[in-house]
Design a protein around this motif. Structure first.
Motif, PDB file in Angstrom:
ATOM      1  N   VAL A  43      39.163  51.220  22.412  1.00 45.81           N
ATOM      2  CA  VAL A  43      38.493  50.213  21.580  1.00 45.81           C
ATOM      3  C   VAL A  43      38.727  50.518  20.103  1.00 45.81           C
ATOM      4  O   VAL A  43      39.063  49.636  19.307  1.00 45.81           O
ATOM      5  N   ALA A  44      38.567  51.787  19.739  1.00 41.81           N
ATOM      6  CA  ALA A  44      38.747  52.190  18.344  1.00 41.81           C
ATOM      7  C   ALA A  44      40.170  51.902  17.878  1.00 41.81           C
ATOM      8  O   ALA A  44      40.384  51.323  16.798  1.00 41.81           O
ATOM      9  N   HIS A  45      41.151  52.274  18.686  1.00 38.18           N
ATOM     10  CA  HIS A  45      42.550  52.067  18.312  1.00 38.18           C
ATOM     11  C   HIS A  45      42.874  50.574  18.184  1.00 38.18           C
ATOM     12  O   HIS A  45      43.592  50.164  17.260  1.00 38.18           O
ATOM     13  N   ALA A  46      42.324  49.767  19.078  1.00 39.76           N
ATOM     14  CA  ALA A  46      42.600  48.331  19.062  1.00 39.76           C
ATOM     15  C   ALA A  46      42.091  47.659  17.797  1.00 39.76           C
ATOM     16  O   ALA A  46      42.618  46.615  17.382  1.00 39.76           O
ATOM     17  N   HIS A  48      41.590  49.431  14.767  1.00 37.52           N
ATOM     18  CA  HIS A  48      41.889  50.277  13.596  1.00 37.52           C
ATOM     19  C   HIS A  48      40.636  51.009  13.107  1.00 37.52           C
ATOM     20  O   HIS A  48      40.383  51.090  11.904  1.00 37.52           O
ATOM     21  N   ALA A  49      39.870  51.513  14.041  1.00 38.26           N
ATOM     22  CA  ALA A  49      38.632  52.216  13.720  1.00 38.26           C
ATOM     23  C   ALA A  49      38.676  53.600  14.349  1.00 38.26           C
ATOM     24  O   ALA A  49      39.663  53.995  14.969  1.00 38.26           O
ATOM     25  N   THR A  50      37.591  54.351  14.185  1.00 39.76           N
ATOM     26  CA  THR A  50      37.481  55.667  14.803  1.00 39.76           C
ATOM     27  C   THR A  50      36.466  55.609  15.946  1.00 39.76           C
ATOM     28  O   THR A  50      35.679  54.643  16.056  1.00 39.76           O
ATOM     29  N   VAL A  51      36.472  56.642  16.779  1.00 44.58           N
ATOM     30  CA  VAL A  51      35.488  56.735  17.859  1.00 44.58           C
ATOM     31  C   VAL A  51      34.074  56.715  17.280  1.00 44.58           C
ATOM     32  O   VAL A  51      33.177  56.045  17.808  1.00 44.58           O
ATOM     33  N   ASN A  52      33.886  57.437  16.192  1.00 46.44           N
ATOM     34  CA  ASN A  52      32.577  57.478  15.545  1.00 46.44           C
ATOM     35  C   ASN A  52      32.163  56.087  15.069  1.00 46.44           C
ATOM     36  O   ASN A  52      30.996  55.693  15.201  1.00 46.44           O
ATOM     37  N   ASP A  53      33.116  55.324  14.503  1.00 41.29           N
ATOM     38  CA  ASP A  53      32.821  53.958  14.060  1.00 41.29           C
ATOM     39  C   ASP A  53      32.316  53.109  15.216  1.00 41.29           C
ATOM     40  O   ASP A  53      31.335  52.368  15.087  1.00 41.29           O
ATOM     41  N   VAL A  54      33.003  53.205  16.350  1.00 44.28           N
ATOM     42  CA  VAL A  54      32.646  52.395  17.519  1.00 44.28           C
ATOM     43  C   VAL A  54      31.233  52.731  17.988  1.00 44.28           C
ATOM     44  O   VAL A  54      30.413  51.835  18.256  1.00 44.28           O
ATOM     45  N   LEU A  55      30.922  54.010  18.064  1.00 41.12           N
ATOM     46  CA  LEU A  55      29.610  54.423  18.553  1.00 41.12           C
ATOM     47  C   LEU A  55      28.501  54.056  17.562  1.00 41.12           C
ATOM     48  O   LEU A  55      27.418  53.620  17.968  1.00 41.12           O
ATOM     49  N   LEU A  56      28.766  54.201  16.260  1.00 40.32           N
ATOM     50  CA  LEU A  56      27.765  53.834  15.259  1.00 40.32           C
ATOM     51  C   LEU A  56      27.561  52.317  15.226  1.00 40.32           C
ATOM     52  O   LEU A  56      26.435  51.835  15.031  1.00 40.32           O
ATOM     53  N   ALA A  57      28.640  51.555  15.420  1.00 37.34           N
ATOM     54  CA  ALA A  57      28.511  50.097  15.468  1.00 37.34           C
ATOM     55  C   ALA A  57      27.693  49.681  16.695  1.00 37.34           C
ATOM     56  O   ALA A  57      26.850  48.776  16.620  1.00 37.34           O
TER      57      ALA A  57
END
Length: 254
Positions: A43-46, A48-57
């Motif tokens: 999800v993060a790669h798709a 252009h984000a980081t794993v942390n971004d995905v979880l915080l979002a």
């Protein structure tokens, strides 16, 4: 440095809400099921984000729904995020010890749409990484340790009054760890809270899985498991986003 210090000290305090108030003594805990780290990375790669971004979002969306369900105001909230000031590839120093500052991350709880929340978190985290807030806050924390306890307590109260939650992401071993010859299946982590912070979110990765531990003040949030359920739903929504629509639209606007 001075501008960062002023920004930290002058950050306005979050307003009272269903998740923000004067914490008591009792705590409640909840935790997620094992979340697939490769899927979150995808999800993060798709996007252009980081794993942390995905979880915080996802946590931003979970808190948004939790507040909505309780008829509470839904606005941005400040999360205190520990910031590692020592490069990950730097050898562990002989005297050990951590070197963490903290930054205030405004979580886009008031933003509609799972994708928009991800874009906002990613943008804000990139800005933080290019600022000196983490280093300046480390200096503030170091100086606090040299002050008399009453002054230290006042500074802690003043800083923690600004935020609603503390959120930390700790990468654990990628290979199984053994205890007395038995492989450890999963690790649960709950970070402590202090001052006026009533919620802690602890993200821990271990052997390809992520678990999220939630600790809340019992009087403010007696049912943290409801936030965890919403978190898992938000991650499913982010995983289902159409990657061809990166302009800001998501399939779910709540």
């Amino acid at each position: 440095g001075g501008r960062s210090g002023l920004r930290i000290l002058l950050t306005p305090a979050d307003a009272a809400s269903a998740i923000k108030g004067d914490p008591g003594v009792s705590r409640r805990v909840a935790w997620s099921g094992a979340l697939s780290l490769p899927e979150i990375k995808h999800v993060a790669h798709a996007h252009h984000a980081t794993v942390n971004d995905v979880l915080l979002a996802a946590m931003s969306g979970a808190l948004r729904h939790y507040l909505q369900d309780r008829g509470s105001p839904v606005t941005e909230i400040q999360a205190m995020v520990p910031f590692n000031l020592r490069p990950l590839d730097e050898p562990i120093p002989r005297d050990l010890g951590n070197k963490f500052g903290f930054v205030f991350l405004p979580l886009p709880v008031g933003t509609t749409g799972s994708y928009r929340r991800l874009v906002e978190v990613n943008k804000r985290m990139r800005e933080i990484k290019h600022s000196r807030d983490g280093a300046v806050s480390y200096g503030l924390v170091s100086m606090m340790g040299l002050t008399p306890e009453p002054i230290e307590r006042r500074v802690v109260d003043a800083l923690t009054a600004k935020g609603t939650a503390v959120m930390s992401n700790v990468p654990g071993p990628s290979e199984p760890v053994y205890l007395a010859g038995t492989p450890v299946r999963t690790v649960l982590v709950w970070a402590p809270t202090s001052g006026h912070i009533g919620i802690s979110v602890s993200i821990f990765s271990y052997r390809g899985e992520v678990t999220v531990g939630l600790m809340t003040d019992a009087a403010l949030v007696p049912d943290p498991e409801q936030i965890v359920i919403r978190l898992e739903q938000e991650l499913q929504t982010l995983a289902a986003l159409d990657t061809s629509h990166r302009g800001g639209r998501s399939r779910r606007r709540a």
